[in-house]
Motif scaffolding. Structure first.
Motif, PDB file in Angstrom:
ATOM      1  N   ARG A  49       7.014 -12.932   1.541  1.00  0.00           N
ATOM      2  CA  ARG A  49       7.162 -13.575   2.849  1.00  0.00           C
ATOM      3  C   ARG A  49       8.373 -13.051   3.611  1.00  0.00           C
ATOM      4  O   ARG A  49       8.430 -13.150   4.830  1.00  0.00           O
ATOM      5  N   ASP A  50       9.360 -12.495   2.862  1.00  0.00           N
ATOM      6  CA  ASP A  50      10.554 -12.001   3.537  1.00  0.00           C
ATOM      7  C   ASP A  50      11.345 -11.077   2.614  1.00  0.00           C
ATOM      8  O   ASP A  50      10.974 -10.867   1.457  1.00  0.00           O
ATOM      9  N   TRP A  51      12.436 -10.511   3.163  1.00  0.00           N
ATOM     10  CA  TRP A  51      13.267  -9.564   2.431  1.00  0.00           C
ATOM     11  C   TRP A  51      13.871 -10.196   1.181  1.00  0.00           C
ATOM     12  O   TRP A  51      13.892  -9.590   0.114  1.00  0.00           O
ATOM     13  N   LYS A  52      14.363 -11.410   1.299  1.00  0.00           N
ATOM     14  CA  LYS A  52      15.008 -12.068   0.165  1.00  0.00           C
ATOM     15  C   LYS A  52      14.042 -12.189  -1.013  1.00  0.00           C
ATOM     16  O   LYS A  52      14.391 -11.875  -2.141  1.00  0.00           O
TER      17      LYS A  52
ATOM     18  N   LYS B 147      21.428  -3.995   4.739  1.00  0.00           N
ATOM     19  CA  LYS B 147      22.027  -5.224   5.279  1.00  0.00           C
ATOM     20  C   LYS B 147      22.056  -5.198   6.797  1.00  0.00           C
ATOM     21  O   LYS B 147      21.937  -6.237   7.442  1.00  0.00           O
ATOM     22  N   ASN B 148      22.180  -4.015   7.374  1.00  0.00           N
ATOM     23  CA  ASN B 148      22.221  -3.886   8.835  1.00  0.00           C
ATOM     24  C   ASN B 148      20.858  -4.099   9.483  1.00  0.00           C
ATOM     25  O   ASN B 148      20.788  -4.375  10.682  1.00  0.00           O
ATOM     26  N   ILE B 149      19.770  -3.947   8.723  1.00  0.00           N
ATOM     27  CA  ILE B 149      18.442  -4.142   9.321  1.00  0.00           C
ATOM     28  C   ILE B 149      17.798  -5.454   8.914  1.00  0.00           C
ATOM     29  O   ILE B 149      16.746  -5.806   9.424  1.00  0.00           O
ATOM     30  N   GLU B 150      18.413  -6.187   7.994  1.00  0.00           N
ATOM     31  CA  GLU B 150      17.859  -7.481   7.611  1.00  0.00           C
ATOM     32  C   GLU B 150      17.761  -8.358   8.849  1.00  0.00           C
ATOM     33  O   GLU B 150      18.611  -8.329   9.718  1.00  0.00           O
ATOM     34  N   GLY B 151      16.722  -9.142   8.908  1.00  0.00           N
ATOM     35  CA  GLY B 151      16.548 -10.043  10.035  1.00  0.00           C
ATOM     36  C   GLY B 151      15.090 -10.384  10.219  1.00  0.00           C
ATOM     37  O   GLY B 151      14.223  -9.998   9.423  1.00  0.00           O
TER      38      GLY B 151
ATOM     39  N   SER C  46       0.825  -1.217   0.000  1.00  0.00           N
ATOM     40  CA  SER C  46       0.000   0.000   0.000  1.00  0.00           C
ATOM     41  C   SER C  46       0.856   1.262   0.000  1.00  0.00           C
ATOM     42  O   SER C  46       0.347   2.354   0.190  1.00  0.00           O
ATOM     43  N   PHE C  47       2.149   1.115  -0.240  1.00  0.00           N
ATOM     44  CA  PHE C  47       3.076   2.240  -0.174  1.00  0.00           C
ATOM     45  C   PHE C  47       3.413   2.781  -1.559  1.00  0.00           C
ATOM     46  O   PHE C  47       3.395   2.050  -2.543  1.00  0.00           O
ATOM     47  N   ALA C  48       3.760   4.075  -1.594  1.00  0.00           N
ATOM     48  CA  ALA C  48       4.135   4.717  -2.853  1.00  0.00           C
ATOM     49  C   ALA C  48       5.643   4.877  -2.976  1.00  0.00           C
ATOM     50  O   ALA C  48       6.150   5.100  -4.064  1.00  0.00           O
ATOM     51  N   SER C  49       6.362   4.776  -1.857  1.00  0.00           N
ATOM     52  CA  SER C  49       7.820   4.929  -1.917  1.00  0.00           C
ATOM     53  C   SER C  49       8.473   3.997  -0.913  1.00  0.00           C
ATOM     54  O   SER C  49       7.874   3.599   0.095  1.00  0.00           O
ATOM     55  N   PHE C  50       9.719   3.658  -1.195  1.00  0.00           N
ATOM     56  CA  PHE C  50      10.477   2.795  -0.297  1.00  0.00           C
ATOM     57  C   PHE C  50      10.728   3.516   1.024  1.00  0.00           C
ATOM     58  O   PHE C  50      10.683   2.907   2.088  1.00  0.00           O
ATOM     59  N   GLU C  51      10.947   4.809   0.956  1.00  0.00           N
ATOM     60  CA  GLU C  51      11.153   5.595   2.168  1.00  0.00           C
ATOM     61  C   GLU C  51       9.917   5.531   3.067  1.00  0.00           C
ATOM     62  O   GLU C  51      10.021   5.349   4.279  1.00  0.00           O
ATOM     63  N   GLU C  52       8.738   5.673   2.470  1.00  0.00           N
ATOM     64  CA  GLU C  52       7.484   5.585   3.227  1.00  0.00           C
ATOM     65  C   GLU C  52       7.344   4.193   3.861  1.00  0.00           C
ATOM     66  O   GLU C  52       6.959   4.063   5.024  1.00  0.00           O
ATOM     67  N   PHE C  53       7.679   3.172   3.097  1.00  0.00           N
ATOM     68  CA  PHE C  53       7.630   1.792   3.579  1.00  0.00           C
ATOM     69  C   PHE C  53       8.533   1.608   4.801  1.00  0.00           C
ATOM     70  O   PHE C  53       8.126   1.062   5.823  1.00  0.00           O
ATOM     71  N   LEU C  54       9.766   2.083   4.698  1.00  0.00           N
ATOM     72  CA  LEU C  54      10.714   1.943   5.807  1.00  0.00           C
ATOM     73  C   LEU C  54      10.285   2.772   7.017  1.00  0.00           C
ATOM     74  O   LEU C  54      10.357   2.310   8.158  1.00  0.00           O
ATOM     75  N   THR C  55       9.835   3.998   6.771  1.00  0.00           N
ATOM     76  CA  THR C  55       9.449   4.899   7.851  1.00  0.00           C
ATOM     77  C   THR C  55       8.311   4.313   8.675  1.00  0.00           C
ATOM     78  O   THR C  55       8.349   4.347   9.906  1.00  0.00           O
ATOM     79  N   LYS C  56       7.300   3.755   8.006  1.00  0.00           N
ATOM     80  CA  LYS C  56       6.169   3.177   8.738  1.00  0.00           C
ATOM     81  C   LYS C  56       6.635   2.034   9.638  1.00  0.00           C
ATOM     82  O   LYS C  56       6.114   1.853  10.729  1.00  0.00           O
ATOM     83  N   GLY C  57       7.620   1.287   9.205  1.00  0.00           N
ATOM     84  CA  GLY C  57       8.129   0.185  10.010  1.00  0.00           C
ATOM     85  C   GLY C  57       9.180   0.601  11.026  1.00  0.00           C
ATOM     86  O   GLY C  57       9.716  -0.240  11.740  1.00  0.00           O
ATOM     87  N   ASN C  58       9.470   1.868  11.077  1.00  0.00           N
ATOM     88  CA  ASN C  58      10.500   2.397  11.986  1.00  0.00           C
ATOM     89  C   ASN C  58      11.897   1.913  11.622  1.00  0.00           C
ATOM     90  O   ASN C  58      12.728   1.694  12.498  1.00  0.00           O
ATOM     91  N   PHE C  59      12.136   1.746  10.328  1.00  0.00           N
ATOM     92  CA  PHE C  59      13.452   1.346   9.842  1.00  0.00           C
ATOM     93  C   PHE C  59      14.074   2.536   9.128  1.00  0.00           C
ATOM     94  O   PHE C  59      13.365   3.311   8.490  1.00  0.00           O
ATOM     95  N   GLN C  60      15.388   2.668   9.236  1.00  0.00           N
ATOM     96  CA  GLN C  60      16.093   3.749   8.554  1.00  0.00           C
ATOM     97  C   GLN C  60      17.204   3.162   7.709  1.00  0.00           C
ATOM     98  O   GLN C  60      18.091   2.482   8.237  1.00  0.00           O
TER      99      GLN C  60
ATOM    100  N   LEU D 170      12.787  -9.439  12.363  1.00  0.00           N
ATOM    101  CA  LEU D 170      11.852  -8.328  12.542  1.00  0.00           C
ATOM    102  C   LEU D 170      11.501  -7.689  11.200  1.00  0.00           C
ATOM    103  O   LEU D 170      10.329  -7.417  10.910  1.00  0.00           O
ATOM    104  N   PHE D 171      12.513  -7.467  10.360  1.00  0.00           N
ATOM    105  CA  PHE D 171      12.301  -6.885   9.034  1.00  0.00           C
ATOM    106  C   PHE D 171      11.480  -7.843   8.170  1.00  0.00           C
ATOM    107  O   PHE D 171      10.551  -7.429   7.478  1.00  0.00           O
ATOM    108  N   ASP D 172      11.791  -9.137   8.232  1.00  0.00           N
ATOM    109  CA  ASP D 172      11.038 -10.134   7.463  1.00  0.00           C
ATOM    110  C   ASP D 172       9.570 -10.165   7.872  1.00  0.00           C
ATOM    111  O   ASP D 172       8.678 -10.254   7.020  1.00  0.00           O
ATOM    112  N   ARG D 173       9.314 -10.091   9.171  1.00  0.00           N
ATOM    113  CA  ARG D 173       7.913 -10.092   9.635  1.00  0.00           C
ATOM    114  C   ARG D 173       7.177  -8.847   9.157  1.00  0.00           C
ATOM    115  O   ARG D 173       6.007  -8.912   8.777  1.00  0.00           O
TER     116      ARG D 173
END
Length: 100
Positions: A79-82, A61-65, A39-53, A67-70
């Motif tokens: 199903r996941d980042w990969k 690579k530093n945030i993969e894991g 439902s996102f228009a930008s990758f930045e919006e996607f990351l921001t909503k999840g509290n990822f920077q 929590l990010f997969d969920r």
């Protein structure tokens, strides 16, 4: 390499060499891709909503894991980042083929 170039390199002032195969996160996860899979228009919006920077591949690579997969499983068709990354790479390659 001249002494001046060496000093610039040591200070981190030299411009990085452009890799013709490099694709930025914004190119991979463009609006079309994100709207098609979330439902996102930008990758930045996607990351921001999840509290990822992250702005670079290294930072991602530093945030993969787990929590990010969920978060990806909850907010996208993947199903996941990969799986998300592979799909983005495939779509990007396909779009390059259309424009070439």
């Amino acid at each position: 390499m001249s002494m001046e170039d060496l000093l610039k390199e040591l200070k981190g002032e030299n411009a990085p060499q452009e890799d013709p195969n490099f694709v930025s996160l914004e190119q991979l996860f463009n609006e079309k891709f994100l709207r098609g899979h979330s439902s996102f228009a930008s990758f930045e919006e996607f990351l921001t909503k999840g509290n990822f920077q992250a702005r670079t591949h290294e930072e991602i690579k530093n945030i993969e894991g787990e929590l990010f997969d969920r978060y990806i499983a909850r907010e996208t068709d993947f199903r996941d980042w990969k799986q998300m990354l592979e799909a983005a790479k495939k779509e990007h390659e396909a779009s390059k083929g259309k424009t070439s």
